[in-house]
Design an enzyme around this catalytic site. Structure first.
Site, PDB file in Angstrom:
ATOM      1  CB  THR A 171      47.530  37.302  42.906  1.00 36.16           C
ATOM      2  OG1 THR A 171      47.433  38.613  43.476  1.00 36.16           O
ATOM      3  CG2 THR A 171      48.921  37.101  42.324  1.00 36.16           C
ATOM      4  CG  ASP A 172      41.695  38.900  44.923  1.00 38.21           C
ATOM      5  OD1 ASP A 172      40.956  37.914  44.716  1.00 38.21           O
ATOM      6  OD2 ASP A 172      41.426  39.779  45.763  1.00 38.21           O
ATOM      7  CG  LEU A 173      40.502  38.647  37.126  1.00 32.91           C
ATOM      8  CD1 LEU A 173      40.844  40.122  36.975  1.00 32.91           C
ATOM      9  CD2 LEU A 173      40.830  37.891  35.836  1.00 32.91           C
ATOM     10  CG  ASN A 174      37.567  39.814  43.283  1.00 35.62           C
ATOM     11  OD1 ASN A 174      36.826  40.793  43.360  1.00 35.62           O
ATOM     12  ND2 ASN A 174      38.732  39.758  43.942  1.00 35.62           N
ATOM     13  CG  ASN A 177      39.995  43.383  42.694  1.00 36.32           C
ATOM     14  OD1 ASN A 177      39.716  44.318  43.433  1.00 36.32           O
ATOM     15  ND2 ASN A 177      40.629  42.301  43.120  1.00 36.32           N
TER      16      ASN A 177
END
Length: 243
Positions: A171-174, A177
């Site tokens: 949900t927070d692929l950046n 990460n």
């Protein structure tokens, strides 16, 4: 693969191969205490805008302790409390169990050590401890220093494909990460609120679009000092969606 123990108002979940000499419920409870960590650990440092992440060395292991905090308006009102009946009440246990499953599938993620739920009335506080990944830096740091090579963009994409193939919805692929170590291996971290599901092409495109935005944001906030061109991303995307 996992086991639970209870101590007073807290419940813990640990991995079966939990190697640290903190086995009993009381010992586990100490392991989650910042006071205990400050007194006994080495190399302690805090990260995160609200100081919710502690990195430290203890009993020969390099560890990360993270507390789950609320964001937005609820964060101002509740800070670190989650209503016990809410869908997101068990974020630490959910992430821990997902990490155990991903490790079992051979995916490059941090080793889960233990998670804790602390009950206060109708609310829970959530904590997790994982092992640090050695000799690595996240992509935001790397692109401040140099350009990623074509092979590295492809390797990142191929690694993401492994996660996509087993149905990981991150949900927070950046870029913060995704880690790159000194051997060129790629790791993915921070699986809070993530899950295994049947991914479709739209899901994958959305995750990759989020990742691309994070690359471009880093370029903006560094006044174009970060080493990244959007055309480079095509190699990553092609590898992530191959087949």
């Amino acid at each position: 693969m996992t086991k639970q123990v209870v101590f007073k108002n807290a419940t813990f979940i640990t991995a079966d191969d939990f190697a640290l000499p903190y086995k009993s419920a009381a010992e586990l409870n100490r392991l989650f205490s910042l006071a205990f960590i400050k007194e006994n650990a080495d190399n302690l440092e805090f990260k995160g805008g609200r100081g919710q992440t502690a990195l430290f060395s203890l009993s020969g292991e390099n560890l990360v302790l993270r507390q789950y905090l609320r964001g937005g308006l609820w964060g101002k009102l509740m800070h670190d409390k989650f209503f016990i009946g809410a869908q997101d009440a068990h974020r630490a246990f959910d992430e821990f169990i997902l990490l155990v499953k991903l490790k079992a599938k051979g995916l490059p993620v941090p080793d889960p050590v233990a998670a804790k739920e602390e009950k206060e009335g109708l609310f829970l506080r959530n904590y997790i401890i994982i092992k640090q990944i050695k000799n690595c830096a996240d992509l935001s740091y790397v692109i401040k220093e140099r350009h990623l090579s074509a092979d590295e963009f492809t390797k990142i994409g191929s690694t993401l494909k492994r996660f996509f193939d087993v149905g990981v919805l991150h949900t927070d692929l950046n870029i913060r990460n995704i880690l790159l170590d000194n051997k060129g291996d790629v790791y993915v971290i921070d699986f809070d609120k993530c899950k295994l599901t049947d991914l479709n092409r739209q899901d994958k495109d959305a995750m990759l679009a989020r990742l691309l935005r994070s690359f471009n944001k880093e370029v903006r906030i560094t006044d174009n000092a970060a080493h990244f061109k959007e055309s480079d991303f095509a190699l990553l995307k092609e590898a992530a969606l191959a087949g």
